[in-house]
Design an enzyme around this catalytic site. Sequence first.
Site, mmCIF file in Angstrom:
data_model
loop_
_atom_site.group_PDB
_atom_site.id
_atom_site.type_symbol
_atom_site.label_atom_id
_atom_site.label_comp_id
_atom_site.label_asym_id
_atom_site.label_seq_id
_atom_site.Cartn_x
_atom_site.Cartn_y
_atom_site.Cartn_z
ATOM 1 N N LYS A 110 5.010 -2.229 8.030
ATOM 2 C CA LYS A 110 6.055 -1.401 7.736
ATOM 3 C C LYS A 110 7.409 -2.479 7.057
ATOM 4 O O LYS A 110 7.466 -2.996 8.135
ATOM 5 C CB LYS A 110 6.372 0.089 8.572
ATOM 6 C CG LYS A 110 5.742 0.916 7.873
ATOM 7 C CD LYS A 110 6.830 2.316 8.537
ATOM 8 C CE LYS A 110 6.223 3.381 8.700
ATOM 9 N NZ LYS A 110 6.550 4.386 8.744
ATOM 10 N N ASP B 59 8.034 17.067 11.825
ATOM 11 C CA ASP B 59 8.037 16.913 10.592
ATOM 12 C C ASP B 59 5.321 16.831 10.309
ATOM 13 O O ASP B 59 5.362 16.305 9.652
ATOM 14 C CB ASP B 59 7.863 15.738 9.602
ATOM 15 C CG ASP B 59 7.937 15.836 8.291
ATOM 16 O OD1 ASP B 59 8.103 17.200 7.891
ATOM 17 O OD2 ASP B 59 8.405 14.275 7.846
ATOM 18 N N GLY C 148 8.048 3.355 1.965
ATOM 19 C CA GLY C 148 8.486 4.355 3.166
ATOM 20 C C GLY C 148 10.035 4.427 2.634
ATOM 21 O O GLY C 148 10.578 4.168 2.009
ATOM 22 N N GLN C 149 10.762 5.359 3.372
ATOM 23 C CA GLN C 149 11.729 5.541 3.084
ATOM 24 C C GLN C 149 12.799 4.331 3.733
ATOM 25 O O GLN C 149 14.074 4.481 2.660
ATOM 26 C CB GLN C 149 12.675 6.876 4.147
ATOM 27 C CG GLN C 149 12.417 6.307 5.449
ATOM 28 C CD GLN C 149 13.666 7.487 6.246
ATOM 29 O OE1 GLN C 149 14.627 7.485 5.906
ATOM 30 N NE2 GLN C 149 12.720 7.836 7.436
ATOM 31 N N PHE C 150 12.492 3.196 4.605
ATOM 32 C CA PHE C 150 13.368 2.212 4.574
ATOM 33 C C PHE C 150 12.992 0.584 3.527
ATOM 34 O O PHE C 150 13.738 0.325 4.224
ATOM 35 C CB PHE C 150 12.780 1.074 5.897
ATOM 36 C CG PHE C 150 13.765 3.122 7.335
ATOM 37 C CD1 PHE C 150 15.340 2.961 7.360
ATOM 38 C CD2 PHE C 150 13.447 3.525 7.383
ATOM 39 C CE1 PHE C 150 16.190 3.794 8.136
ATOM 40 C CE2 PHE C 150 13.827 4.884 8.700
ATOM 41 C CZ PHE C 150 14.754 4.349 8.658
ATOM 42 N N ILE D 29 0.919 -1.569 -0.396
ATOM 43 C CA ILE D 29 0.280 0.075 -0.029
ATOM 44 C C ILE D 29 1.029 1.404 -0.152
ATOM 45 O O ILE D 29 0.351 2.499 -0.174
ATOM 46 C CB ILE D 29 -1.326 0.064 1.078
ATOM 47 C CG1 ILE D 29 0.250 -0.270 2.571
ATOM 48 C CG2 ILE D 29 -2.583 -1.376 0.846
ATOM 49 C CD1 ILE D 29 -1.159 0.329 3.922
ATOM 50 N N GLY D 30 1.885 1.312 0.010
ATOM 51 C CA GLY D 30 2.779 2.486 0.217
ATOM 52 C C GLY D 30 4.188 1.752 0.473
ATOM 53 O O GLY D 30 4.889 1.099 0.025
ATOM 54 N N ASP E 13 3.420 8.597 11.111
ATOM 55 C CA ASP E 13 4.745 8.946 10.979
ATOM 56 C C ASP E 13 5.074 9.967 11.484
ATOM 57 O O ASP E 13 6.037 11.557 11.787
ATOM 58 C CB ASP E 13 5.060 10.331 9.425
ATOM 59 C CG ASP E 13 6.749 9.379 8.814
ATOM 60 O OD1 ASP E 13 7.436 9.767 9.211
ATOM 61 O OD2 ASP E 13 6.667 9.939 7.411
ATOM 62 N N LEU F 94 -4.345 -0.168 10.983
ATOM 63 C CA LEU F 94 -4.271 0.782 9.359
ATOM 64 C C LEU F 94 -4.900 1.705 9.642
ATOM 65 O O LEU F 94 -6.310 1.748 9.823
ATOM 66 C CB LEU F 94 -4.798 -0.662 8.833
ATOM 67 C CG LEU F 94 -5.519 -0.225 7.270
ATOM 68 C CD1 LEU F 94 -4.070 -0.334 6.170
ATOM 69 C CD2 LEU F 94 -5.914 -1.847 6.572
HETATM 70 P P1 ATP Z 1 8.280 8.919 4.870
HETATM 71 O O1 ATP Z 1 9.802 9.533 5.692
HETATM 72 O O2 ATP Z 1 9.405 9.409 3.370
HETATM 73 O O3 ATP Z 1 7.329 9.741 4.814
HETATM 74 P P2 ATP Z 1 8.166 6.513 6.044
HETATM 75 O O4 ATP Z 1 9.380 5.724 5.781
HETATM 76 O O5 ATP Z 1 8.111 7.306 6.985
HETATM 77 O O6 ATP Z 1 8.367 7.680 4.665
HETATM 78 P P3 ATP Z 1 5.623 6.244 5.523
HETATM 79 O O7 ATP Z 1 4.960 7.686 5.261
HETATM 80 O O8 ATP Z 1 4.902 6.484 7.420
HETATM 81 O O9 ATP Z 1 7.422 5.905 5.437
HETATM 82 O O10 ATP Z 1 4.564 5.137 4.755
HETATM 83 C C1 ATP Z 1 4.787 5.098 3.539
HETATM 84 C C2 ATP Z 1 3.552 4.939 3.062
HETATM 85 O O11 ATP Z 1 2.567 4.040 3.089
HETATM 86 C C3 ATP Z 1 2.281 6.067 3.422
HETATM 87 O O12 ATP Z 1 2.287 7.305 2.855
HETATM 88 C C4 ATP Z 1 1.110 5.330 3.121
HETATM 89 O O13 ATP Z 1 0.363 5.402 2.594
HETATM 90 C C5 ATP Z 1 1.339 3.499 3.760
HETATM 91 N N1 ATP Z 1 1.194 4.137 4.759
HETATM 92 C C6 ATP Z 1 2.034 3.760 5.770
HETATM 93 N N2 ATP Z 1 1.352 3.469 7.099
HETATM 94 C C7 ATP Z 1 -0.203 3.328 6.860
HETATM 95 C C8 ATP Z 1 -0.738 3.144 7.929
HETATM 96 N N3 ATP Z 1 -1.064 2.880 9.412
HETATM 97 N N4 ATP Z 1 -2.602 2.668 7.561
HETATM 98 C C9 ATP Z 1 -2.022 2.930 6.105
HETATM 99 N N5 ATP Z 1 -1.155 3.140 5.673
HETATM 100 C C10 ATP Z 1 -0.251 3.935 5.678
#
Ligand code: ATP
Length: 301
Positions: free
Chosen positions: A65, A157, A23-25, A20-21, A175, A112
């Site tokens: 994640k 942030d 992230g940076q990791f 669904i997404g 985040d 979620l």
């Molecule tokens: P960044 O620091 O670049 O924002 P990150 O590693 O913190 O990335 P997130 O932004 O938390 O990652 O997660 C990436 C994507 O995954 C989010 O933009 C969202 O689309 C999805 N996502 C993350 N957590 C959830 C959640 N709890 N429920 C639904 N979608 C999520």
Amino acid sequence: TPTVRNYELDRSQIVLSAKIGVGQFGDVYVGSYTFPVSAKSKTKANDSALSNSDTKYDVIQVAVKTCKANEDPEKTENFLAEAYIMQKFDHPHIIRLIGICSIMPIWIVMELAKLGELRAYLKANSDRLSHATLLKYCYQLSTALSYLESKKFVHRDIAARNVLVSTPTCVKLADFGLSRWVSDQSYYHSTPTVALPIKWMSPESINFRRFTTASDVWMFGVCIWEILMLGVKPFQGVKNSEVITKLENGERLPLPPNCPPRLYSLMSQCWAYEPLKRPNFKRIKETLYEILLEDSMNASE
Ligand code: ATP
């Protein structure tokens, strides 16, 4: 020192499905988490001892994640830092940590938010979203931020991109990768290695990398602006390097269409150059509540 020991999950209880997404990791997946619920606790005391060993299971949807840099201990530490932070919070408008799998591959399992990212949601539903709903989102976030303020947490942030949508009437702050604990009077000096969200940042954050609850307040003002603008990002077409000059010349983000004057006045207070002149989140929460009430009374007239 933080511990997530009681947050350790048994990986066999989690089944990953769609991605669904990103992230940076690593990638983020939707998954299902099956866990035992004691039938005993739901049984009345006089209901006999029959159900003592009767274990029932519940299944919930979760967000998982993942971390692609599993071999690098420094990266996995940074990845897990978010989970350490999230475990301290318990608020209806903050995404909840469900647990972690700390053995490789490392997973962070969270509540979620079914409707995904707020900015995309605002854009996709722009013609359906009422003014009252947008105000409600702002109010809900202010309750989460007032809670963080009471816990002496600085998020650093706050932006619409870090807000997720659970239901059409419920948003949650997500985040916590950048947030840092600060004691009452002190503040955190950031390391200049991460790309900074300049267009959301206060003048003192831009100039001196100074992050406090008052700089979170500034950022929340920008986040309110993004919500009322239905997902438009601030300072479009402006270079990061030009932002501070504009702010120091007294320039601020413009009044969004249909924004109640009282709300724009609140946003403008969040953007006071002097951090001490900004309202705190408790105050912002109270003011947003009044604006919400005022707005609903006007609508029903
Ligand atoms: P960044 O620091 O670049 O924002 P990150 O590693 O913190 O990335 P997130 O932004 O938390 O990652 O997660 C990436 C994507 O995954 C989010 O933009 C969202 O689309 C999805 N996502 C993350 N957590 C959830 C959640 N709890 N429920 C639904 N979608 C999520």
